[in-house]
Design a protein around this motif. Structure first.
Motif, short mmCIF file in Angstrom:
data_model
loop_
_atom_site.label_atom_id
_atom_site.label_comp_id
_atom_site.label_asym_id
_atom_site.label_seq_id
_atom_site.Cartn_x
_atom_site.Cartn_y
_atom_site.Cartn_z
N UNK A 291 0.74 -1.11 0.14
CA UNK A 291 -0.09 -0.15 -0.09
C UNK A 291 0.76 1.14 -0.12
N UNK A 292 2.15 1.16 -0.29
CA UNK A 292 2.91 2.16 -0.05
C UNK A 292 2.64 3.53 -0.94
N UNK A 293 2.32 2.97 -2.10
CA UNK A 293 1.69 4.48 -3.06
C UNK A 293 0.38 4.77 -2.88
N UNK A 294 -0.44 4.20 -2.13
CA UNK A 294 -1.80 4.71 -1.70
C UNK A 294 -1.92 5.76 -0.68
N UNK A 295 -2.57 6.92 -1.01
CA UNK A 295 -2.88 8.04 -0.14
C UNK A 295 -3.60 7.51 1.22
N UNK A 296 -3.30 8.16 2.11
CA UNK A 296 -4.07 8.09 3.45
C UNK A 296 -5.51 8.60 3.36
N UNK A 297 -6.48 8.55 3.98
CA UNK A 297 -7.70 8.93 3.76
C UNK A 297 -7.92 10.38 3.76
N UNK A 298 -6.70 11.29 4.24
CA UNK A 298 -6.51 12.59 4.08
C UNK A 298 -6.04 13.29 2.67
N UNK A 299 -5.81 12.32 2.04
CA UNK A 299 -5.22 12.46 0.60
C UNK A 299 -3.97 12.57 0.53
N UNK A 300 -2.94 12.42 1.57
CA UNK A 300 -1.70 12.54 1.47
C UNK A 300 -0.97 11.27 1.40
N UNK A 301 -0.01 11.22 0.88
CA UNK A 301 1.18 9.98 0.89
C UNK A 301 1.69 10.07 2.23
N UNK A 302 2.17 8.81 2.86
CA UNK A 302 2.97 8.74 3.80
C UNK A 302 4.37 9.09 3.40
N UNK A 303 5.30 9.35 4.59
CA UNK A 303 6.68 9.63 4.29
C UNK A 303 7.15 8.59 3.37
#
Length: 534
Positions: A291-303
């Protein structure tokens, strides 16, 4: 065969419980904690109505034994107890369950405490609830992770913590099986001195002790103690997998002796695991690979620096496993896992889902999901398009060993009065809580082994493991990586075990869309020909 088997997707209908009938023996409460002898006469006679997966009602009369402490030296009998349900009459016909399979259904979610102490009938036990436990919950970090989130768990019903639902148990009872539901200690339990007494490996030790209690009472507890089938969801699915993989492992002996477990085998015959949250020391890397390339529910990518580092760790781990994919796929590695998951699980899952729809419903779905090519009655698509279809990931990075020690799994490896600890070198090195040492505690590696089914399967596999496996996971379940269950199944397949593994299309964490098939599968692998009429 079990009742309610379905060829496609089915849902459990409504379930009514009536539990007011009198006991044949005058009713009895739990046995004394200093006795490990089951009392065959200490039951209450109850009646329940079970609606199977074909929406047909069945009236089941059963004997119910209230909470029985399954160890001689319990740390907390509220959790170290089990309940037993045995059918004696199904749809007006007397039945004999003395040699029926035993469904051992745990209700653990999020590695939280699970209790049947106040259960008044089959399927009525469950979680102690939320992030708190009666004996005192932690404050600060260690919130229940997403593995304890609201979900439709392995029993087919929705529950806030994956706990007290009853579908599998009720269907099993109506099929003539014995149903035993064990409680277990969990990570939030704390005594008056502030010490956590339900962290790793307490839950698996308790479940093993429950199996030993059952086996030691052969001939007293109805059912075939050589045909115990475990079932659990999420962390409960991980524990079910671990129970199946680690049967009779001497690594747990000292823990079992401490609580006065019965002197008997803790091996089980078959394992049912729904979305197992397991292989925790490698779960962060697996999650980022998936899931590394999937956004969080906030619409942002993780670090992405963190994500890439964890992905690299996973690639090394995956190569070291030296697994071969099911269906003759060949060696599995981080470069071809996406192709394997698509071909072995995801496309077949989508195909089954779409084939079961009406022509108009299928056309509507395909119009809304143009990434799927539907041709010749089969669905095809790419891994990248699948990830886009799933959308937002549920967890931040790292998903399990959080830098700020906030994940439920950090609490699972707490010890003494310490609420939460790091259990990976990467998590410890990047700790953000101000710890003076950024190294994993010396006792952690051994505890990780005790909590990971792969430890008992990779290398010299445990010969006393379960040889029959039912593993399920929703394709939209981002509580964990899709690779975790796939690797488990691949290793079991390499060992020659019987593996029934599929993913549910478009389902989330804890889904169980084929409960009737699970009941039928139990009958098949145990060679059970159905309930005997008296």
């Amino acid at each position: 065969m079990g009742i309610g088997a379905t060829a496609g997707v089915a849902a459990i209908g409504g379930v009514a419980l009536t539990a007011n009938a009198s006991s044949d023996s005058g009713s009895s409460s739990s046995s004394s904690s200093d006795s490990l002898v089951f009392d065959p006469d200490a039951y209450t006679k109850l009646t329940t109505t079970v609606t199977d997966t074909n929406d047909k009602d069945h009236t089941v009369v059963y004997h119910f034994w209230k909470a029985i402490t399954y160890v001689a030296e319990p740390v907390d009998a509220t959790y170290q107890s089990l309940v037993v349900s045995v059918p004696v009459e199904i749809d007006g016909k007397a039945v004999d369950a003395s040699d029926a399979p035993i469904l051992l259904a745990n209700s653990v979610g999020g590695y939280m405490p699970s209790s049947v102490a106040t259960a008044t009938g089959v399927g009525a036990g469950g979680m102690s609830g939320g992030g708190a436990a009666p004996s005192g919950a932690p404050t600060g970090g260690a919130a229940p992770s997403a593995s304890a989130s609201t979900a439709s768990n392995a029993n087919g019903n929705t529950n806030a913590t994956g706990g007290a639902t009853a579908g599998n148990q009720l269907l099993a009872l109506a099929a003539g099986y014995v149903v035993i539901e064990p409680g277990a200690r969990g990570r939030t339990l704390k005594n008056s001195d502030g010490e956590y007494y339900g962290t790793a490996p307490a839950a698996i030790v308790d479940l093993k002790a429950a199996v030993r209690y059952i086996r030691s009472n052969k001939g007293r507890i109805p059912g075939d103690v050589e045909r115990i089938v475990s079932a659990g969801t999420s962390a409960g699915g991980a524990l079910s997998s671990l129970l199946g993989a680690s049967g009779d492992s001497p690594a747990y002996d000292k823990y079992l002796k401490e609580i006065g477990a019965a002197d008997a085998s803790d091996a089980i015959f078959a394992t049912g695991a729904w979305c197992p949250i397991t292989d925790l020391e490698h779960a962060d890397g697996a999650y980022e690979w998936n899931w590394g390339g999937n956004d969080l529910s906030t619409g942002k990518l993780v670090d992405q620096t963190v994500s890439k580092a964890l992905q690299a760790q996973f690639a090394e781990y995956q190569a070291g496993l030296k697994l071969r994919g099911l269906g003759g796929f060949g060696p599995l590695n981080a470069r071809n896992l996406d192709t394997y998951l698509v071909k072995q699980y995801l496309e077949p899952s989508a195909t089954t889902y779409l084939a079961a729809l009406s022509d108009s419903a299928r056309a509507t779905y395909l119009k809304a999901n143009t990434f799927i090519t539907w041709s010749g009655g089969k669905a095809t698509f790419t891994w990248a398009d699948f990830l886009t279809h799933v959308g937002a990931r549920k967890k931040d990075a790292p998903a399990f060993d959080a830098f700020d020690l906030s994940a439920g799994e950090n609490n699972e490896f707490g010890a003494g009065t310490t609420l939460a600890r790091h259990f990976t070198a990467y998590g410890a090195k990047n700790d953000s809580t101000g710890l003076t040492t950024k190294r994993v505690a010396s006792d952690i590696p051994a505890k990780l082994d005790l909590m990971n089914p792969m430890h008992h399967l990779v290398g010299k596999a445990n010969p006393n493991r379960s040889k029959h496996w039912w593993i399920r996971l929703g394709t939209k379940d981002s509580d964990t990586s899709l690779t975790v269950a796939a690797n488990l199944a691949a290793r079991l397949g390499d060992l020659g075990d019987d593996v029934n593994h599929l993913y549910y299309w478009d389902e989330g964490h804890g889904a169980n869309t084929d409960p009737g098939d699970f009941i039928t599968w139990i009958a098949q692998v145990t060679n059970h020909r159905g309930p005997k009429n008296k």
